[in-house]
Design a protein around this motif. Sequence first.
Motif, PDB file in Angstrom:
ATOM      1  N   TYR A  32       0.845  -1.179   0.000  1.00 53.91           N
ATOM      2  CA  TYR A  32       0.000   0.000   0.000  1.00 53.91           C
ATOM      3  C   TYR A  32       0.882   1.230   0.000  1.00 53.91           C
ATOM      4  O   TYR A  32       1.798   1.336   0.816  1.00 53.91           O
ATOM      5  CB  TYR A  32      -0.921  -0.005   1.227  1.00 53.91           C
ATOM      6  CG  TYR A  32      -1.927   1.093   1.173  1.00 53.91           C
ATOM      7  CD1 TYR A  32      -1.724   2.270   1.875  1.00 53.91           C
ATOM      8  CD2 TYR A  32      -3.048   0.991   0.367  1.00 53.91           C
ATOM      9  CE1 TYR A  32      -2.631   3.291   1.782  1.00 53.91           C
ATOM     10  CE2 TYR A  32      -3.957   2.014   0.267  1.00 53.91           C
ATOM     11  CZ  TYR A  32      -3.738   3.161   0.985  1.00 53.91           C
ATOM     12  OH  TYR A  32      -4.626   4.184   0.880  1.00 53.91           O
ATOM     13  N   PRO A  34       0.636   5.292  -0.158  1.00 52.66           N
ATOM     14  CA  PRO A  34      -0.010   6.615  -0.204  1.00 52.66           C
ATOM     15  C   PRO A  34       1.017   7.721  -0.445  1.00 52.66           C
ATOM     16  O   PRO A  34       2.194   7.585  -0.105  1.00 52.66           O
ATOM     17  CB  PRO A  34      -0.619   6.748   1.193  1.00 52.66           C
ATOM     18  CG  PRO A  34       0.257   5.929   2.066  1.00 52.66           C
ATOM     19  CD  PRO A  34       0.855   4.845   1.221  1.00 52.66           C
ATOM     20  N   TYR A  36       1.540  11.757   0.452  1.00 51.55           N
ATOM     21  CA  TYR A  36       1.064  12.831   1.310  1.00 51.55           C
ATOM     22  C   TYR A  36       1.610  14.153   0.801  1.00 51.55           C
ATOM     23  O   TYR A  36       2.738  14.232   0.319  1.00 51.55           O
ATOM     24  CB  TYR A  36       1.516  12.606   2.757  1.00 51.55           C
ATOM     25  CG  TYR A  36       0.647  11.630   3.508  1.00 51.55           C
ATOM     26  CD1 TYR A  36       0.739  10.261   3.266  1.00 51.55           C
ATOM     27  CD2 TYR A  36      -0.272  12.072   4.449  1.00 51.55           C
ATOM     28  CE1 TYR A  36      -0.071   9.370   3.945  1.00 51.55           C
ATOM     29  CE2 TYR A  36      -1.090  11.191   5.131  1.00 51.55           C
ATOM     30  CZ  TYR A  36      -0.978   9.842   4.871  1.00 51.55           C
ATOM     31  OH  TYR A  36      -1.793   8.958   5.550  1.00 51.55           O
ATOM     32  N   GLN A  38       2.314  18.170   1.901  1.00 48.56           N
ATOM     33  CA  GLN A  38       2.463  19.023   3.078  1.00 48.56           C
ATOM     34  C   GLN A  38       2.797  20.443   2.661  1.00 48.56           C
ATOM     35  O   GLN A  38       3.803  20.674   1.974  1.00 48.56           O
ATOM     36  CB  GLN A  38       3.547  18.491   4.019  1.00 48.56           C
ATOM     37  CG  GLN A  38       3.680  19.308   5.301  1.00 48.56           C
ATOM     38  CD  GLN A  38       4.728  18.768   6.248  1.00 48.56           C
ATOM     39  OE1 GLN A  38       5.677  18.103   5.838  1.00 48.56           O
ATOM     40  NE2 GLN A  38       4.560  19.036   7.534  1.00 48.56           N
ATOM     41  N   GLU A  42       1.757  23.318   8.025  1.00 46.53           N
ATOM     42  CA  GLU A  42       0.678  22.352   8.184  1.00 46.53           C
ATOM     43  C   GLU A  42       1.243  20.944   8.303  1.00 46.53           C
ATOM     44  O   GLU A  42       2.393  20.686   7.978  1.00 46.53           O
ATOM     45  CB  GLU A  42      -0.274  22.417   6.985  1.00 46.53           C
ATOM     46  CG  GLU A  42      -0.943  23.761   6.801  1.00 46.53           C
ATOM     47  CD  GLU A  42      -1.887  23.787   5.614  1.00 46.53           C
ATOM     48  OE1 GLU A  42      -2.357  24.884   5.261  1.00 46.53           O
ATOM     49  OE2 GLU A  42      -2.166  22.712   5.052  1.00 46.53           O
ATOM     50  N   GLY A  43       0.391  20.021   8.769  1.00 45.23           N
ATOM     51  CA  GLY A  43       0.795  18.631   8.788  1.00 45.23           C
ATOM     52  C   GLY A  43       0.572  17.995   7.426  1.00 45.23           C
ATOM     53  O   GLY A  43      -0.190  18.513   6.602  1.00 45.23           O
ATOM     54  N   PRO A  44       1.218  16.868   7.163  1.00 51.89           N
ATOM     55  CA  PRO A  44       0.987  16.165   5.896  1.00 51.89           C
ATOM     56  C   PRO A  44      -0.470  15.720   5.800  1.00 51.89           C
ATOM     57  O   PRO A  44      -1.096  15.378   6.807  1.00 51.89           O
ATOM     58  CB  PRO A  44       1.915  14.950   5.987  1.00 51.89           C
ATOM     59  CG  PRO A  44       2.934  15.312   7.032  1.00 51.89           C
ATOM     60  CD  PRO A  44       2.217  16.198   8.004  1.00 51.89           C
ATOM     61  N   LEU A  46      -3.173  13.251   3.278  1.00 51.17           N
ATOM     62  CA  LEU A  46      -3.254  12.241   2.216  1.00 51.17           C
ATOM     63  C   LEU A  46      -3.722  12.871   0.912  1.00 51.17           C
ATOM     64  O   LEU A  46      -4.733  13.562   0.854  1.00 51.17           O
ATOM     65  CB  LEU A  46      -4.202  11.125   2.623  1.00 51.17           C
ATOM     66  CG  LEU A  46      -4.382  10.005   1.608  1.00 51.17           C
ATOM     67  CD1 LEU A  46      -3.079   9.242   1.413  1.00 51.17           C
ATOM     68  CD2 LEU A  46      -5.508   9.062   2.029  1.00 51.17           C
ATOM     69  N   PHE A  89       5.411  13.531   0.165  1.00 51.81           N
ATOM     70  CA  PHE A  89       6.004  12.358   0.790  1.00 51.81           C
ATOM     71  C   PHE A  89       5.382  11.088   0.194  1.00 51.81           C
ATOM     72  O   PHE A  89       4.159  10.954   0.148  1.00 51.81           O
ATOM     73  CB  PHE A  89       5.760  12.348   2.301  1.00 51.81           C
ATOM     74  CG  PHE A  89       6.486  13.428   3.043  1.00 51.81           C
ATOM     75  CD1 PHE A  89       5.831  14.599   3.396  1.00 51.81           C
ATOM     76  CD2 PHE A  89       7.816  13.279   3.398  1.00 51.81           C
ATOM     77  CE1 PHE A  89       6.486  15.608   4.090  1.00 51.81           C
ATOM     78  CE2 PHE A  89       8.490  14.271   4.089  1.00 51.81           C
ATOM     79  CZ  PHE A  89       7.821  15.435   4.433  1.00 51.81           C
ATOM     80  N   LEU A 100       2.937   3.336   8.638  1.00 45.28           N
ATOM     81  CA  LEU A 100       3.487   3.838   7.397  1.00 45.28           C
ATOM     82  C   LEU A 100       4.969   4.145   7.532  1.00 45.28           C
ATOM     83  O   LEU A 100       5.410   4.726   8.515  1.00 45.28           O
ATOM     84  CB  LEU A 100       2.764   5.114   6.973  1.00 45.28           C
ATOM     85  CG  LEU A 100       1.334   4.971   6.459  1.00 45.28           C
ATOM     86  CD1 LEU A 100       0.773   6.333   6.116  1.00 45.28           C
ATOM     87  CD2 LEU A 100       1.293   4.075   5.240  1.00 45.28           C
ATOM     88  N   PHE A 102       7.811   6.330   5.673  1.00 43.87           N
ATOM     89  CA  PHE A 102       7.860   7.467   4.762  1.00 43.87           C
ATOM     90  C   PHE A 102       9.214   7.602   4.085  1.00 43.87           C
ATOM     91  O   PHE A 102      10.253   7.208   4.637  1.00 43.87           O
ATOM     92  CB  PHE A 102       7.595   8.763   5.536  1.00 43.87           C
ATOM     93  CG  PHE A 102       6.154   8.983   5.885  1.00 43.87           C
ATOM     94  CD1 PHE A 102       5.610   8.441   7.027  1.00 43.87           C
ATOM     95  CD2 PHE A 102       5.335   9.740   5.052  1.00 43.87           C
ATOM     96  CE1 PHE A 102       4.271   8.636   7.361  1.00 43.87           C
ATOM     97  CE2 PHE A 102       4.004   9.944   5.369  1.00 43.87           C
ATOM     98  CZ  PHE A 102       3.474   9.390   6.517  1.00 43.87           C
TER      99      PHE A 102
END
Lengths: 112, 114
Positions: A32, A34, A36, A38, A42-44, A46, A89, A100, A102
């Motif tokens: 999987y 994903p 992200y 950012q 701010e935060g990351p 999806l 990311f 996860l 990264f």
Amino acid sequence: QQQVRQSPQSLTVWEGETAILNCSYENSAFDYFPWYQQFPGEGPALLIAIRSVSDKKEDGGFTIFFNKREKNLSLHIKDSQPGDSATYFCAASESNWGKLIFGQGTKLSIKP
Amino acid sequence: DTTVKQNPRYKLARVGKPVNLICSQTMNHDTMYWYQKKPNQAPKLLLFYYDKILNREADTFEKFQSSRPNNSFCSLYIGSAGLEYSAMYLCASSPWGAKTGQLYFGEGSKLTVL
């Protein structure tokens, strides 16, 4: 040992061009992936994700191309806009597991 | 509301002093995570809680403590800060398993150790 690697570390493209961000991984058990996004301060969040059973995933102007055999994937941002300027990311996890891993990120700048 | 809140946003600490960072979420997520992010490095998972069960990564096992007094709150505790702890600390939450891969991140707590 870094399990998820991203390149380039930073990328600048002109508005309207397609930005291509690359990601590779080592663990064959990852299934999987994903991405992200950012923005500064701010935060990351999806953006888009793909499972290893697929080789392509599209969502709006964002497309993931996945190559299981080569253990790499790429994020294509079509018709890029200044508002797409952010750090992206790539991440990976084993099935049905929220842990996860990264990559180090690609800082994307879109020049108007 | 998909907000994860972290406090403080900025923390200055002296070497050898303790540091406590707080995270809260109102989404009733059963899993909460702490990641450490240093410049030009990947976010590194430090630990996570599934419900009340704490899981710490092997290489950071002794460096960080955490508590989760209830479903909404989670703390990250450093007993004696060293220069190497200077980093952004990101809290995230998700439903267990996060099958969509969707972790909800806070804005981060930037720790500077002097």
